[in-house]
Scaffold this active site. Structure first.
Site, PDB file in Angstrom:
ATOM      1  N   PHE A  40      -5.203  -5.292  -6.154  1.00  0.00           N
ATOM      2  CA  PHE A  40      -4.691  -4.607  -4.962  1.00  0.00           C
ATOM      3  C   PHE A  40      -5.543  -4.968  -3.753  1.00  0.00           C
ATOM      4  O   PHE A  40      -6.762  -5.012  -3.842  1.00  0.00           O
ATOM      5  CB  PHE A  40      -4.670  -3.094  -5.187  1.00  0.00           C
ATOM      6  N   GLU A  41      -4.869  -5.206  -2.633  1.00  0.00           N
ATOM      7  CA  GLU A  41      -5.567  -5.814  -1.498  1.00  0.00           C
ATOM      8  C   GLU A  41      -6.677  -4.958  -0.914  1.00  0.00           C
ATOM      9  O   GLU A  41      -7.572  -5.481  -0.263  1.00  0.00           O
ATOM     10  CB  GLU A  41      -4.567  -6.196  -0.404  1.00  0.00           C
ATOM     11  N   ALA A  42      -6.629  -3.649  -1.124  1.00  0.00           N
ATOM     12  CA  ALA A  42      -7.711  -2.817  -0.583  1.00  0.00           C
ATOM     13  C   ALA A  42      -8.991  -2.966  -1.389  1.00  0.00           C
ATOM     14  O   ALA A  42     -10.032  -2.445  -1.004  1.00  0.00           O
ATOM     15  CB  ALA A  42      -7.282  -1.363  -0.520  1.00  0.00           C
ATOM     16  N   GLY A  43      -8.926  -3.652  -2.560  1.00  0.00           N
ATOM     17  CA  GLY A  43     -10.175  -3.995  -3.225  1.00  0.00           C
ATOM     18  C   GLY A  43     -10.265  -3.837  -4.729  1.00  0.00           C
ATOM     19  O   GLY A  43     -11.269  -4.227  -5.316  1.00  0.00           O
ATOM     20  N   ASN A  58      -3.781  -8.553   7.381  1.00  0.00           N
ATOM     21  CA  ASN A  58      -4.893  -7.770   6.818  1.00  0.00           C
ATOM     22  C   ASN A  58      -6.148  -8.626   6.632  1.00  0.00           C
ATOM     23  O   ASN A  58      -7.259  -8.176   6.873  1.00  0.00           O
ATOM     24  CB  ASN A  58      -4.499  -7.168   5.468  1.00  0.00           C
TER      25      ASN A  58
END
Lengths: 338, 264
Positions: free
Chosen positions: B54-57, A131
């Site tokens: 969380f990796e999405a932001g 990612n």
């Protein structure tokens, strides 16, 4: 070096000569895809897994049909599944030759049967990344640099599967991974708000949408709301993507449905799981049910308006209601059933 | 006298163990599923100051709008302190802001390396695997750059294997001294492995997996029997405390009432 999409020099030259004027970029979806998506294009897919995926744009690409596409994204679920599903059903109408990605699946709802079908039958070329490395590739593209060093993605098999290179850092002497920029031919994004010039406001997580927009040659944006330019100008720090990076603005409420769109609607789990079930069945040999879905929801409709017309109102309503309510208020709602 | 639950599922045992391992006021990078339940349980018990990322932001949210179904779910942003995107989240990881990463995989080896990419012969059949898995996602990055990681894997012989079919997320590599440093990695690698059968760590010298505790009802022998490689056993091996009635109540009534991730 193989550059899928544009090389850094080509990407720079294209932007230099591009018409960067602040002009009305509103288009119909049909026109936007006809103008900016070509056979063989590297498509940068916005969103993340099943969040703010550019579903409406993917549907239109499928309706029009394109050959030998390359899909680049960090993590995605529904959009690659839709495109790969179209290819599985009719490869002469739509085909994907290559995917550069970190994750293709549905998290809580399981693995992607279309990715499984395509790879396990050796129908597409795969390049695995992580990612961060995919995100940083878009970032390098957006920064106008040909590569970027990162501190992850090395030491295992992933680096053997892609175009990254380990080297010694000339300053610290440590081993470091260098990854090439990604400049897609076209970035496809859904955002909550945009003005007619293409200034975009993203609410919630930005994922890698701004980086994809700045790295791509051309960008198609669908927006839930077309907002007045004065609203943008009143608070420009809220602008996530500047107008001159965007080439087509399509006002399309629910353009990322049935994936979640922060502050607009939650997942439509019924529709997502229905489609997922059909792809699972396809992999086990049932072609007809998936074909019937495409005929009903994509080929059989002219546009996203007609696609949304087919979603029962109580599903739309519930997805809207739970997006803005806390757990206590949610418990007073009755979830729709399939 | 602690009031222990007698009726709990494997998932609930894993979640409870995960929550108890988390120190208060640490920054935790979590994937979808049981780690989300574990973090929330820790926030409600021993770790009210735990900061999820969380990796999405989303940074520092409280998961009070029901459990997210994805790390990119809008629910991960509830009461967040800071929201950007993936680059930002992984830059935090790279910079040293993330203390603990929770990751999983389909296969794990004695050194805590994980496979979440493919089943089949690599590299020969990379383009035509027997089973294609979803891929690294952010796990390959978390394994490199979080200060340390906690791994959650289903405890079956076919998943606990001496040699992985593909090395997606890097643990202690081949176990040799300084292997991670030589590869250019910054984080210290896996510290714990949690399964429904045991809590495991890694031997200081060999970096091989070692049973620290058996879960209630298990023995060293029963754990070894479902593991495809030889486990070391800590000299102070003990039986892990079962979930308390209060922990189970929180999981069932407050955190995951609709059993999205914690099946009963």
């Amino acid at each position: 070096m193989l550059w899928t999409g544009l090389s850094p020099d080509e990407a720079r030259t294209y932007i230099e000569q591009k018409d960067k004027s602040k002009r009305d970029k509103r288009m119909t979806m049909t026109e936007a895809v006809q103008t900016f998506v070509k056979d063989g294009d590297n498509i940068g897919v916005g969103g993340f897994v099943n969040s703010r995926q550019p579903v409406a744009i993917a549907h239109e690409i499928i309706r029009q049909g394109r050959k030998d596409l390359i899909l680049s994204f960090q993590s995605a679920g529904l959009v690659p599944d839709y495109l790969l599903g179209a290819m599985a059903l009719e490869p002469e109408h739509l085909s994907v030759q290559r995917m550069e990605f970190a994750y293709c699946g549905h998290e809580y709802a399981g693995t992607s049967s279309m990715l499984r079908y395509m790879t396990e039958n050796e129908k597409i070329f795969i390049e695995d990344w992580t990612n961060f490395s995919m995100s940083a590739r878009f970032k390098a593209g957006s920064m106008g640099i040909p590569f970027i060093p990162i501190r992850s993605g090395q030491g295992g098999d992933i680096e053997k599967c892609n175009r990254s290179q380990t080297t010694q850092c000339p300053f610290s002497g440590r081993t470091i991974l260098l990854i090439p920029a990604c400049h897609p031919d076209v970035g496809i994004l859904h955002v909550q708000e945009a003005d007619l010039y293409g200034n975009c406001r993203i609410k919630g997580q930005t994922f890698t949408c701004p980086e994809i927009a700045m790295a791509s040659k051309n960008v198609i944006v669908t927006c839930d709301k077309l907002i007045d330019h004065d609203i943008i100008a009143m608070d420009p720090t809220r602008t996530s993507i500047p107008f001159f990076a965007v080439d087509a603005v399509v006002e399309l409420p629910l353009g990322s449905y049935p994936t979640v769109c922060h502050d607009i609607h939650y997942y439509d789990k019924i529709h997502l799981e229905h489609f997922k079930g059909l792809t699972d069945a396809f992999r086990k040999g049932d072609r007809d049910s998936l074909a019937a879905y495409y005929d009903a929801y994509i080929y059989g409709v002219a546009d996203t308006d007609q696609f949304i017309d087919k979603i029962p109102y109580n599903q739309l309503k519930y997805a809207r209601q739970i997006e803005s309510r806390n757990l206590e208020l949610q418990t007073h709602l009755t979830p729709p059933t399939a | 006298m602690t009031d222990y639950a007698t009726d709990y599922s494997r998932g609930e045992m894993i979640v409870t163990a995960g929550a108890r391992l988390l120190e208060n006021n640490k920054v935790i990078f979590a994937g979808t599923g049981l780690p989300m339940v574990g973090i929330t349980l820790a926030q409600l018990t021993n770790g009210p100051g735990i900061i999820p990322v969380f990796e999405a932001g989303a940074v520092g949210p409280t998961l009070d709008r029901s459990l997210p179904l994805s790390v990119g779910d809008s629910r991960t942003t509830s009461r967040a302190n800071y929201i950007q995107g993936l680059n930002s989240a992984f830059e935090l990881t790279q910079r040293g802001f993330i203390d603990v990463g929770f990751i999983g995989g389909a296969e794990i080896d004695p050194y805590g390396n994980l496979n979440s990419t493919m089943i089949g012969r690599f590299p020969e059949n990379y383009m035509k695997p027997v089973v294609r898995l979803p891929g690294s996602g952010g796990a390959g990055d978390m394994s490199c750059s979080c200060t340390y990681t906690i791994l959650i894997v289903q405890h079956e012989p076919r998943r606990f294997v001496e040699k992985l079919q593909y090395y997606t997320s890097i643990g202690h590599m081949d176990g040799s001294k300084g292997a991670r440093q030589k590869a250019g990695l910054q984080g210290k690698g896996p510290k714990r492995v949690i399964t429904s059968r045991a809590l495991m760590g890694f031997d200081d010298e060999t970096k091989r997996m070692k049973i620290l505790a058996t879960m209630p009802g298990e023995t060293v022998e029963s754990v070894q029997a479902v593991t495809g490689f030889d486990l070391m056993v800590d000299e102070d091996v003990y039986e892990f405390e079962p979930p308390t009635k209060e922990e189970i109540r929180l999981i069932r009534d407050v955190i995951d009432p609709t059993q999205i991730f914690c099946k009963r």
